[in-house]
Enzyme design. Structure first.
Site, PDB file in Angstrom:
ATOM      1  CB  SER A   1      -0.823  -3.880  -1.937  1.00 57.94           C
ATOM      2  OG  SER A   1       0.479  -4.369  -1.692  1.00 57.94           O
TER       3      SER A   1
ATOM      4  CE1 TYR B   1       0.988   1.108  -1.247  1.00 56.88           C
ATOM      5  CE2 TYR B   1       1.868  -0.920  -0.312  1.00 56.88           C
ATOM      6  CZ  TYR B   1       1.302  -0.241  -1.367  1.00 56.88           C
ATOM      7  OH  TYR B   1       1.035  -0.893  -2.540  1.00 56.88           O
TER       8      TYR B   1
END
Length: 254
Positions: free
Chosen positions: A145, A159
């Site tokens: 990501s 995350y």
């Protein structure tokens, strides 16, 4: 670029969003495929029908990939059905929830780690014997990501940390498995709307603010990611390994 016709692919978390789009593109490129899902059979059923309409083989199976036993069983089912594995796409992951540093407890931390990293460990370990036997070499693609590159928005500390770890995992695994003919790469998506992740965790105001900073002046979509992963999959005998392709409309340039 190699042909994916009759290559065997496994995609985790392919019931919706990016994973489903990846499976669709791999099917259209000629792959036989096994679709892992965790929530909902509607997407996998559509994918199987898409493959069978093209004369290709497809099946799906459910599993909690944070559990080693379930992950191994799912991968073994895939290998037995396909007769091998040439392409592995580690797509499962999620933010779980937005929590700031003072709100993160050990249970939440471990859950985020398990969903984004332990799943990848279990699936890749279980897939390794089949990947090693791939006749023309194999391709592994991991979903990272933009948050793993730049830290993400506030509340995504856990995350973002795991997605940064995916980048390191990819580089290290590429070095470890290269001698076995297995290439390992990652993609790092930016803002990709229309997925369960952003439908749940990103407000319209936040999305609009992010889009205003993107040079291409739009959010990404699942197809943007799927096309890139299909390219990396088709390079199963290529020379790209240990790389991360950033797919973010130009907001991150490195």
């Amino acid at each position: 670029m190699g042909s994916l016709l009759k290559k065997n692919a496994f995609v985790s978390g392919a019931e919706q969003g990016i994973g489903k789009a990846v499976a669709e593109h791999l099917i259209d490129a000629g792959c036989d495929i096994f679709i892992h899902y965790f929530m909902g059979e509607e997407g996998p059923k559509e994918l199987v029908a898409r493959a069978e309409a093209r004369g290709q083989r497809a099946a799906y199976g459910r599993g909690d990939l944070t559990d080693e036993g379930e992950a191994t069983a799912c991968v073994q089912e895939a290998i037995e059905f396909l007769g091998g594995m040439d392409v592995l796409v580690n797509n499962v992951g999620g933010i779980i929830g937005r929590k700031y540093l003072g709100e993160i407890d050990v249970k939440f931390w471990q859950t985020v780690l398990d969903v984004n990293m332990t799943t990848m460990l279990h699936v890749t370990q279980a897939s390794l014997p089949a990947l090693e036997k791939a006749q023309d070499g194999a391709s592994v693609v991991n979903l990272a990501s933009l948050a793993g590159r730049c830290g993400g928005h506030s509340g995504s500390l856990a995350y973002s940390t795991t997605k940064g770890a995916v980048l390191t995992w990819t580089r290290s695994l590429a070095a470890e498995l290269g001698g076995k003919g297995i290439r390992v790469n990652a993609v790092a998506p930016g803002l990709i709307l229309g997925t369960r992740f952003h439908d749940k965790h990103t407000t319209k105001e936040s999305a609009d603010a992010t889009i205003s900073q993107i040079p291409l002046q739009r959010a990404g979509n699942a197809g943007d990611i799927a096309r890139t992963i299909t390219f990396l999959a088709s390079e199963y005998d290529g020379f790209i390994s240990g790389a991360t392709i950033d797919i973010n409309g130009g907001i991150y340039r490195m």
